[in-house]
Design a protein around this motif. Structure first.
Motif, PDB file in Angstrom:
ATOM      1  N   SER A 145      14.092  45.592  40.677  1.00 40.09           N
ATOM      2  CA  SER A 145      15.052  45.230  41.381  1.00 40.09           C
ATOM      3  C   SER A 145      14.591  44.380  41.971  1.00 40.09           C
ATOM      4  O   SER A 145      13.447  44.018  42.133  1.00 40.09           O
ATOM      5  N   ALA A 183       7.360  51.302  39.900  1.00 43.02           N
ATOM      6  CA  ALA A 183       8.745  51.986  40.908  1.00 43.02           C
ATOM      7  C   ALA A 183       8.026  50.983  41.983  1.00 43.02           C
ATOM      8  O   ALA A 183       7.219  50.382  41.823  1.00 43.02           O
ATOM      9  N   ASN A 184       9.547  50.865  43.147  1.00 41.54           N
ATOM     10  CA  ASN A 184       9.708  49.514  44.079  1.00 41.54           C
ATOM     11  C   ASN A 184       9.462  50.037  44.941  1.00 41.54           C
ATOM     12  O   ASN A 184       9.702  51.129  45.225  1.00 41.54           O
ATOM     13  N   ASP A 202      11.429  49.729  47.578  1.00 40.58           N
ATOM     14  CA  ASP A 202      12.532  50.478  47.968  1.00 40.58           C
ATOM     15  C   ASP A 202      13.539  51.763  47.572  1.00 40.58           C
ATOM     16  O   ASP A 202      14.664  52.186  47.549  1.00 40.58           O
ATOM     17  N   GLY A 203      12.060  51.882  46.198  1.00 37.90           N
ATOM     18  CA  GLY A 203      12.389  53.605  46.336  1.00 37.90           C
ATOM     19  C   GLY A 203      13.008  53.554  44.637  1.00 37.90           C
ATOM     20  O   GLY A 203      13.166  54.525  44.029  1.00 37.90           O
ATOM     21  N   THR A 204      13.682  52.128  43.670  1.00 41.88           N
ATOM     22  CA  THR A 204      13.832  51.926  42.586  1.00 41.88           C
ATOM     23  C   THR A 204      12.401  52.287  42.040  1.00 41.88           C
ATOM     24  O   THR A 204      11.644  52.209  41.762  1.00 41.88           O
ATOM     25  N   SER A 218      17.266  54.182  35.218  1.00 40.93           N
ATOM     26  CA  SER A 218      16.243  54.752  36.582  1.00 40.93           C
ATOM     27  C   SER A 218      17.044  55.588  37.722  1.00 40.93           C
ATOM     28  O   SER A 218      18.149  56.018  37.054  1.00 40.93           O
ATOM     29  N   TYR A 219      16.259  55.936  38.595  1.00 44.81           N
ATOM     30  CA  TYR A 219      16.571  56.742  39.531  1.00 44.81           C
ATOM     31  C   TYR A 219      15.808  55.884  40.687  1.00 44.81           C
ATOM     32  O   TYR A 219      15.005  55.385  41.257  1.00 44.81           O
ATOM     33  N   GLN A 220      17.046  56.754  42.021  1.00 47.42           N
ATOM     34  CA  GLN A 220      16.759  55.714  43.255  1.00 47.42           C
ATOM     35  C   GLN A 220      16.301  56.423  44.175  1.00 47.42           C
ATOM     36  O   GLN A 220      16.977  58.078  44.454  1.00 47.42           O
ATOM     37  N   LEU A 221      15.189  56.808  44.688  1.00 46.90           N
ATOM     38  CA  LEU A 221      14.390  57.720  45.546  1.00 46.90           C
ATOM     39  C   LEU A 221      15.381  57.115  47.324  1.00 46.90           C
ATOM     40  O   LEU A 221      15.023  56.525  47.794  1.00 46.90           O
ATOM     41  N   SER A 222      15.779  58.032  48.030  1.00 44.51           N
ATOM     42  CA  SER A 222      16.035  57.969  48.934  1.00 44.51           C
ATOM     43  C   SER A 222      14.904  57.525  50.177  1.00 44.51           C
ATOM     44  O   SER A 222      14.094  57.949  50.157  1.00 44.51           O
TER      45      SER A 222
END
Lengths: 520, 274
Positions: free
Chosen positions: A177, A199-200, A202-204, A217-221
């Motif tokens: 990202s 892992a980025n 920004d949570g990606t 992919s997974y998006q962490l809040s």
């Protein structure tokens, strides 16, 4: 037959003995002490960002790798500097077998966006350095042993990934990202096949294969602070552990990127490690450190096994089996400079040592001796040995204490039970014969008449009058009860107030003591 | 000095009453002996717990955080407190000397009692200055309260062998001003303690005379103003076939002989009919 004190003592003793047996036979009482012995200290400049006890020279003896803001140093087993190289910051390093010869190599990724470079050390010696184009500032690096080829993965501050081989040739480029920096790179396995989990900040989070293809992919809040990949249950597929500002530990299935469980811990997660906490070798557990000093031991089902508190924000977590019982105890370094050992089984803590500054990095390995801990803090790497001493006989002390306490309880109960009761100071010596009871009744009536006479003369206060009358009427009621019990016929003249229980003369329509209206 | 608050309701023949009073004394002696014999045990247990704490402190100093022995100390101390509290419960103040006086009066009169009859009344040694014993209460201009207590500690009624009915009432009367906050000449408030304004013993004897056996005659030994032992005769009433005698003394400590002397002297007012 038995006095209550003795019965109570028996119950209490049984409880005490049960607890002491439980403590003894579950081994909860260890009688152990944990301390440390410093072996050596080595200086450094700046802040340590990476440190590891690892054999980088291929001589079969471990060396100490230290990376600071702009410097890479390697001390050999004799504390001699083998590598001392300065770089333009920012700087990211990693160690691993890049050339596949079974020896650990060093990959350095450094420089600003205008001049990012990758430098490779093989077998403890500089091998090559290449310029990496089309990247932002250097952020992270990892050596991933993909099947068929071993690649160095470089991550920049704009979410880009570059894979290079041992010669520094770019194999592929990818992007997770954009707009934020790569925060974590770790090798993950899916059914035994090696991937790289990325892992980025920004949570990606994403999983890339050996060709740079993203699998999921997974998006962490919230912002991501830590990403680790471990195969916790030994099924050949890694679990991806994520923690960040949201204060929630997220465990993803490495194969699908779907959450296995989430666990809210109420504070920013700053460090995650896998550990063997419960001594059950078929699965591994997780240790989590928090920004607000929290430390947790968590099993693969998401249950908190124990929790503890460090002295300050947790900065480093390492694992060390201090008592050689098969469970890994947890060494926690915090920002106050304190290193604390949390026991694997119950999280009980022992302070090991306090340093002059925040604990920057910590690693455990065999450097000059086996089982040493290297701690970087306040410009020095301190290599120390954590000692665990157990007094074997202490294990049975709770049983002896239980016996002693039970004995004390019985002595106290016997003491109390054998104390003679205090004599009753309000006694009545009254003959139960007809004549005596009738005479007593007459006497009481005389006394009541006396009190009433005193009242009519104003020779008694209303309170004293009521108190004396209440007492006399109570005696009269007792006398009437005795008379009736003796089978003597009399006209009962008293009754009890339904409200206060005071004795009233029959016919009274209001209680003189409490004011209650009395209905007949 | 505070005494154990004893209240005995009398309604029996002399021997059971005397036996009960003796039993009360014996029970008190037993509890006193137990207390004196055992009072050091809780202290011993308390001190016995300290070495356990010391062992633990030494082990902590040596680096072994082993605090089990402190539990033993806690149990020792807890046991000591429980034992001490239980022991304190049986601790009693001494009995008022008037219990002995009452005992002796009953013992002396036991042979004069009409067969099959009983002593009636009470021995009330629960204390003189109780709310229920206030017979008058005055408040002066400065708001100070003065109370008059009347503590009838012995009330006895007995039908005697000669057919007379004897009533004895011994009363302790106290006049006392309650404690109060007073303002001195400097303007400062000061706590003024309670003050005794009068304290005396009153003895009332009434004999309902058996007219078949006695006639009432004047006696030179007993007149208003006469002194019998420590008692001053305040009033004599011989009307209606009854002798009523009112005596008072400032001597607070009663001696059984004093009460019995007044009783004996009151009988000089009776002349046996031929």
């Amino acid at each position: 037959m038995f006095k209550p004190a003795i019965i109570f003592a028996v119950i209490l003793s049984v409880m005490v003995m049960a607890v002491s047996c439980l403590v003894t036979f579950l081994g909860l009482s260890q009688g152990a002490k944990v301390d440390s012995q410093t072996a050596l200290t080595l200086p450094y400049r700046g802040t340590v960002h990476s440190m590891k006890i690892i054999d980088l020279t291929g001589d079969g003896v471990n060396d100490l790798f230290v990376q600071t803001d702009n410097q890479v140093m390697v001390y050999d087993n004799n504390q001699q500097v083998v590598i001392d190289q300065s770089y333009q910051s920012p700087l990211a390093t990693t160690m691993g077998d890049l050339d596949g010869n079974g020896r650990e190599d060093i990959l350095v990724f450094y420089g600003p966006a205008t001049n990012t470079r990758a430098s490779v050390f093989l077998n403890g010696a500089f091998a090559t350095e290449v310029r990496i184009d089309n990247t932002a500032d250097a952020s992270r690096a990892a050596i991933i042993p993909f099947v068929g080829q071993r690649l160095g993965i470089l991550g920049d501050t704009n979410g880009n990934l570059v894979a290079i081989d041992q010669n520094g040739q770019v194999v592929w480029q990818a992007s997770l990202s954009s707009g934020d920096y790569i925060r974590g790179l770790d090798d993950a396995r899916v059914n035994g096949e090696v991937f790289v989990a990325v892992a980025n900040h920004d949570g990606t989070v994403g999983l890339f294969d050996a060709n740079g293809q993203q699998r999921w992919s997974y998006q962490l809040s919230g912002a991501l602070r830590r990403m680790r990949a471990f195969d916790l249950n030994g099924d050949g597929t890694s679990e991806i552990l994520l923690g960040g500002d949201g204060g929630t530990l997220v465990v993803l299935d490495g194969g699908t990127g779907q959450p296995i469980f989430t666990k809210s811990l109420g504070q920013t997660i700053v460090e995650i490690r896998e550990a063997e906490l419960n001594g059950e070798p078929s699965s591994r557990e997780i240790v989590v450190g928090g920004r607000s000093n929290g430390v947790w031991g968590i099993d693969l089902a998401g249950n908190i096994l124990w929790s503890g508190t460090a002295s300050a924000r947790v900065s480093q977590i390492s694992l060390l089996d201090v008592d050689a019982n098969g469970s890994e105890d947890v060494l926690v370094g915090d920002e106050s400079g304190k290193v604390t050992l949390f026991r694997a089984d119950n999280g009980s803590s022992n302070s090991i040592q306090t340093f002059g500054g925040a604990v920057e990095r910590m690693d455990i390995g065999n450097f000059t001796a086996s089982g040493q801990t290297a701690i970087a803090s306040a410009g020095n790497v301190t290599v120390l040995k954590v000692n665990y001493t157990q007094l074997g006989f202490m294990r049975f002390v709770p049983l002896l204490i239980g016996l002693f306490v039970s004995l004390a309880i019985f002595v106290a109960a016997g003491f109390i039970a054998s104390i003679p009761p205090k004599p009753d100071l309000r006694i009545s010596v009254t003959e139960q014969s007809r004549e005596a009871l009738i005479a007593q009744r007459r006497m009481l009536k005389e006394s009541i008449a006396d009190v009433e006479r005193l009242r009519s003369l104003g020779n008694v206060t209303p309170e004293a009058y009521l108190a004396r009358l209440k007492d006399l009427r109570h005696q009269l009621a007792e006398n009437e009860a005795s008379i009736l019990k003796a089978g003597i016929k009399i006209n009962v003249e008293t009754r009890s107030c339904p409200n206060c229980g005071g004795t009233l003369m029959l016919g009274a329509d209001k209680c003189e003591y409490c004011g209650q209206v009395v209905l007949h | 000095m505070s005494y154990a608050p004893v209240y005995i309701t009398l309604g029996d023949r002399p021997l059971p009453i005397l036996k009960k009073i003796e039993e009360l004394g014996a029970r008190k002696k037993q509890t006193d002996d137990t207390y004196n014999r055992r009072k050091w045990i809780p202290w011993l247990l308390f001190l016995g717990g300290i070495p356990f704490l010391c062992i633990d402190l030494v082990s902590v100093a040596l680096g072994y955080p082993f605090l089990w022995l402190t539990c033993v100390m806690a149990v020792c101390w807890l046991a000591a407190i429980v034992m001490g509290l239980n022991l304190r419960k049986i601790r009693m103040a001494d009995f008022h000397p008037d219990l002995k006086t009452s005992y002796n009066v009953i013992k002396t009169l036991r042979d004069d009692l009409k067969p099959q009859s009983v002593f009636l009344g009470h021995i009330d040694l629960t204390g003189s200055e109780l709310a229920q014993k206030v017979i008058r209460e005055n408040k002066d201009m400065r708001g100070r309260i003065t109370k008059l207590y009347s503590d009838e500690w012995l009330r006895l009624k007995a039908k005697l062998y000669d057919g007379n009915v004897l009533r004895v009432s011994a009363c302790h009367k106290i006049k006392k001003r309650d404690a109060y906050w007073g303002r001195g000449s400097s303007g400062k408030s000061k706590w003024k303690p309670a003050k005794s304004k009068g304290n005396f013993q009153e003895l009332n004897i009434r004999i309902a005379v058996n007219p078949d056996l006695y006639e009432i005659v004047p006696s030179p030994e007993i007149q208003t103003g006469s002194i019998i032992g420590p008692y001053h005769v305040q009033a004599i009433d011989t009307n209606g076939g009854m002798v009523t005698l009112n005596c008072a003394t400032s001597k607070l400590q009663n001696v059984p002989d004093d009460i019995l002397a007044v009783l004996q002297t009151s009988y000089t007012l009776l002349k046996r009919k031929r």
